[in-house]
Design a protein around this motif. Structure first.
Motif, PDB file in Angstrom:
ATOM      1  N   LYS A 165      25.649  47.081 -71.284  1.00  0.00           N
ATOM      2  CA  LYS A 165      26.428  48.019 -72.118  1.00  0.00           C
ATOM      3  C   LYS A 165      25.583  49.428 -71.703  1.00  0.00           C
ATOM      4  N   PRO A 166      26.186  50.499 -71.551  1.00  0.00           N
ATOM      5  CA  PRO A 166      25.830  51.886 -71.322  1.00  0.00           C
ATOM      6  C   PRO A 166      24.983  52.280 -72.512  1.00  0.00           C
ATOM      7  N   GLU A 167      25.379  52.023 -73.768  1.00  0.00           N
ATOM      8  CA  GLU A 167      24.658  52.240 -75.013  1.00  0.00           C
ATOM      9  C   GLU A 167      24.888  51.542 -76.050  1.00  0.00           C
ATOM     10  N   GLY A 168      24.229  51.370 -77.055  1.00  0.00           N
ATOM     11  CA  GLY A 168      24.397  50.598 -78.214  1.00  0.00           C
ATOM     12  C   GLY A 168      23.434  50.689 -79.423  1.00  0.00           C
ATOM     13  N   THR A 169      23.879  50.406 -80.571  1.00  0.00           N
ATOM     14  CA  THR A 169      22.884  50.449 -81.757  1.00  0.00           C
ATOM     15  C   THR A 169      22.560  49.016 -82.168  1.00  0.00           C
ATOM     16  N   ILE A 170      21.369  48.762 -82.640  1.00  0.00           N
ATOM     17  CA  ILE A 170      20.866  47.298 -83.306  1.00  0.00           C
ATOM     18  C   ILE A 170      20.717  47.719 -84.484  1.00  0.00           C
ATOM     19  N   ALA A 171      20.974  46.951 -85.486  1.00  0.00           N
ATOM     20  CA  ALA A 171      20.581  47.370 -87.071  1.00  0.00           C
ATOM     21  C   ALA A 171      20.105  45.675 -87.450  1.00  0.00           C
ATOM     22  N   SER A 172      19.151  45.824 -88.297  1.00  0.00           N
ATOM     23  CA  SER A 172      18.741  44.450 -88.928  1.00  0.00           C
ATOM     24  C   SER A 172      17.832  44.562 -90.047  1.00  0.00           C
ATOM     25  N   TRP A 173      17.466  43.631 -90.803  1.00  0.00           N
ATOM     26  CA  TRP A 173      16.603  43.796 -91.831  1.00  0.00           C
ATOM     27  C   TRP A 173      15.089  42.916 -91.380  1.00  0.00           C
ATOM     28  N   LEU A 174      14.102  43.693 -91.239  1.00  0.00           N
ATOM     29  CA  LEU A 174      13.068  43.186 -90.623  1.00  0.00           C
ATOM     30  C   LEU A 174      11.910  42.676 -91.799  1.00  0.00           C
ATOM     31  N   LYS A 175      11.336  41.541 -91.286  1.00  0.00           N
ATOM     32  CA  LYS A 175      10.462  40.949 -92.217  1.00  0.00           C
ATOM     33  C   LYS A 175       9.207  40.429 -91.434  1.00  0.00           C
ATOM     34  N   GLU A 176       8.069  40.197 -92.157  1.00  0.00           N
ATOM     35  CA  GLU A 176       6.843  39.745 -91.383  1.00  0.00           C
ATOM     36  C   GLU A 176       6.564  38.159 -91.766  1.00  0.00           C
ATOM     37  N   SER A 177       6.166  37.298 -90.574  1.00  0.00           N
ATOM     38  CA  SER A 177       5.939  36.263 -90.926  1.00  0.00           C
ATOM     39  C   SER A 177       4.502  35.942 -91.508  1.00  0.00           C
ATOM     40  N   LYS A 178       4.058  34.787 -91.686  1.00  0.00           N
ATOM     41  CA  LYS A 178       2.791  34.370 -92.163  1.00  0.00           C
ATOM     42  C   LYS A 178       1.667  34.642 -91.014  1.00  0.00           C
ATOM     43  N   THR A 179       2.283  34.531 -89.900  1.00  0.00           N
ATOM     44  CA  THR A 179       1.630  34.744 -88.621  1.00  0.00           C
ATOM     45  C   THR A 179       1.526  36.222 -88.131  1.00  0.00           C
ATOM     46  N   LEU A 180       1.907  37.062 -88.826  1.00  0.00           N
ATOM     47  CA  LEU A 180       2.088  38.635 -88.859  1.00  0.00           C
ATOM     48  C   LEU A 180       2.870  39.023 -87.589  1.00  0.00           C
ATOM     49  N   LYS A 181       3.984  38.245 -87.467  1.00  0.00           N
ATOM     50  CA  LYS A 181       4.937  38.585 -86.343  1.00  0.00           C
ATOM     51  C   LYS A 181       6.402  38.813 -87.063  1.00  0.00           C
ATOM     52  N   MET A 182       6.902  40.187 -86.772  1.00  0.00           N
ATOM     53  CA  MET A 182       8.165  40.754 -87.216  1.00  0.00           C
ATOM     54  C   MET A 182       9.285  39.871 -86.699  1.00  0.00           C
ATOM     55  N   TYR A 183      10.277  39.852 -87.639  1.00  0.00           N
ATOM     56  CA  TYR A 183      11.528  39.096 -87.154  1.00  0.00           C
ATOM     57  C   TYR A 183      12.657  39.770 -87.874  1.00  0.00           C
ATOM     58  N   SER A 184      13.988  39.551 -87.429  1.00  0.00           N
ATOM     59  CA  SER A 184      15.070  40.092 -87.923  1.00  0.00           C
ATOM     60  C   SER A 184      15.640  39.024 -89.022  1.00  0.00           C
ATOM     61  N   SER A 185      15.607  39.020 -90.200  1.00  0.00           N
ATOM     62  CA  SER A 185      16.203  38.127 -91.261  1.00  0.00           C
ATOM     63  C   SER A 185      17.496  38.031 -91.255  1.00  0.00           C
ATOM     64  N   PRO A 186      18.131  36.689 -91.096  1.00  0.00           N
ATOM     65  CA  PRO A 186      19.596  36.583 -91.261  1.00  0.00           C
ATOM     66  C   PRO A 186      20.506  37.168 -92.204  1.00  0.00           C
ATOM     67  N   TYR A 187      19.795  37.379 -93.366  1.00  0.00           N
ATOM     68  CA  TYR A 187      20.370  37.662 -94.513  1.00  0.00           C
ATOM     69  C   TYR A 187      20.247  39.304 -95.067  1.00  0.00           C
ATOM     70  N   PRO A 188      21.223  39.875 -95.363  1.00  0.00           N
ATOM     71  CA  PRO A 188      21.428  41.209 -95.533  1.00  0.00           C
ATOM     72  C   PRO A 188      20.513  41.572 -96.951  1.00  0.00           C
ATOM     73  N   ASN A 189      19.894  42.766 -96.745  1.00  0.00           N
ATOM     74  CA  ASN A 189      18.969  43.419 -97.743  1.00  0.00           C
ATOM     75  C   ASN A 189      17.851  42.467 -98.088  1.00  0.00           C
ATOM     76  N   ASP A 190      17.282  41.574 -96.939  1.00  0.00           N
ATOM     77  CA  ASP A 190      16.113  40.571 -96.973  1.00  0.00           C
ATOM     78  C   ASP A 190      15.073  41.497 -96.159  1.00  0.00           C
ATOM     79  N   GLY A 191      14.377  42.271 -96.629  1.00  0.00           N
ATOM     80  CA  GLY A 191      13.295  43.069 -95.624  1.00  0.00           C
ATOM     81  C   GLY A 191      13.519  44.571 -95.584  1.00  0.00           C
ATOM     82  N   GLN A 192      13.060  45.110 -94.709  1.00  0.00           N
ATOM     83  CA  GLN A 192      13.309  46.719 -94.290  1.00  0.00           C
ATOM     84  C   GLN A 192      14.197  46.843 -93.203  1.00  0.00           C
TER      85      GLN A 192
END
Length: 306
Positions: A184-211
């Protein structure tokens, strides 16, 4: 026979203060005020931080003086700050420091790591000019991310920047070397980010769950198993770009923590290229750019300029 005591050397003259009675530029004012001092001599004093305005060292020849201010001339040369390692200063005034940080240098020490950092070096840099001076962290870059980073010189400036970050910061552009060919020449990625117990960030599958995190990207080049992207942050969450690149199946080169598989880049393929913002004290627009490291361009050698 008793030896005569050696005559003591006279102490160097102390600083002299001069009141400003009318608006003027600093160099012109000094040439008029310091009778007998040549232009080159005064320029050298400015460069060494020997000229202060209202207690702050000023190096700019065209600094605007206003009635009621005080210019102080220090005859003694200030102690030299130790050379900076792994970073260079792009801009400095009495409120801010903007630097270009190399990959591999920590922004600030952590509980686990107490090593030499950008923060410690800049603290020594400002204290060489003024012993009570301090610097304050405004935002961070990961150890292996290079590029433009800003520090405050007072808690007031730090709080203004952090409180009004989204209003004051007009552009945060990164260059990212990622694995695989991004079609893709361009795009936008949006998600709700959370931090695991091992201090790794990940995208939550649930809306409004995280930042909420929003990342925009544009493909600059592809080839030899890599793509070079221009990435613009709408939000500034921890490890945001790294998580979002993993989410679209193109992890940042060298980023084992977030899914990178290739081993030929000995750093993180992420560089903070542009930081543009309104000055927190006077509203001036400021824009700083750090050259993209050659390591991020090496996969495309001979294929033109990014």
């Amino acid at each position: 026979m008793q030896k005569k005591p050696k005559p003591s050397r006279p102490s160097p003259p102390g600083p002299r203060a001069y009141p400003v009675r009318e608006a003027d530029e600093l160099l012109r004012y000094l040439l008029k005020t310091l009778a007998g001092q040549g232009r080159n001599s005064i320029k050298a004093m400015l460069a060494r931080g020997q000229i202060h305005v209202d207690g702050q060292a000023v190096t700019a020849y065209n600094y605007s003086l206003q009635p009621g201010q005080t210019v102080t001339v220090h005859k003694e040369k200030p102690p030299e700050a130790p050379p900076l390692v792994g970073l260079s200063i792009l801009y400095e005034d009495e409120h801010l420091l903007v630097v270009d940080k190399d990959a591999g240098l920590l922004s600030i020490a952590t509980e686990q790591e107490k090593e030499w950092t950008a923060y410690r070096q800049l603290m020594e840099h400002v204290r060489a000019q003024k012993p009570e001076a301090r610097v304050f962290i405004v935002h961070r870059l990961d150890r292996d991310t290079s590029g433009v980073m800003m520090f405050a010189k007072s808690e007031e400036v730090q709080q203004r920047l952090q409180t009004h970050w989204r209003d004051l910061v007009k552009e945060r552009t990164y260059v990212a070397l990622v694995e695989g060919a991004v079609r893709k020449p361009e795009g936008t990625i949006a998600s709700w980010l959370k931090e695991s117990k091992t201090l790794k960030m990940y995208s939550s599958p649930y809306p409004n769950d995280g930042q909420h995190a929003v990342t925009h990207y544009r493909t600059l080049r592809t080839g030899n198993g890599y793509s070079l992207l221009e990435v613009n942050l709408e939000t500034g969450r921890k490890n945001q770009i790294r998580v979002h690149m993993q989410d679209i199946g193109h992890p940042i080169a060298g980023d084992k923590k977030y899914g990178a598989r290739l081993r030929d880049l000995h750093r993180l393929g992420l560089h903070a290229k542009v930081l543009a913002f309104e000055h927190p004290m006077d509203g001036r627009m400021m824009r700083f750019e750090a050259e993209v490291p050659k390591a991020l361009l090496r996969p495309f050698a001979g294929k033109g300029k990014a």
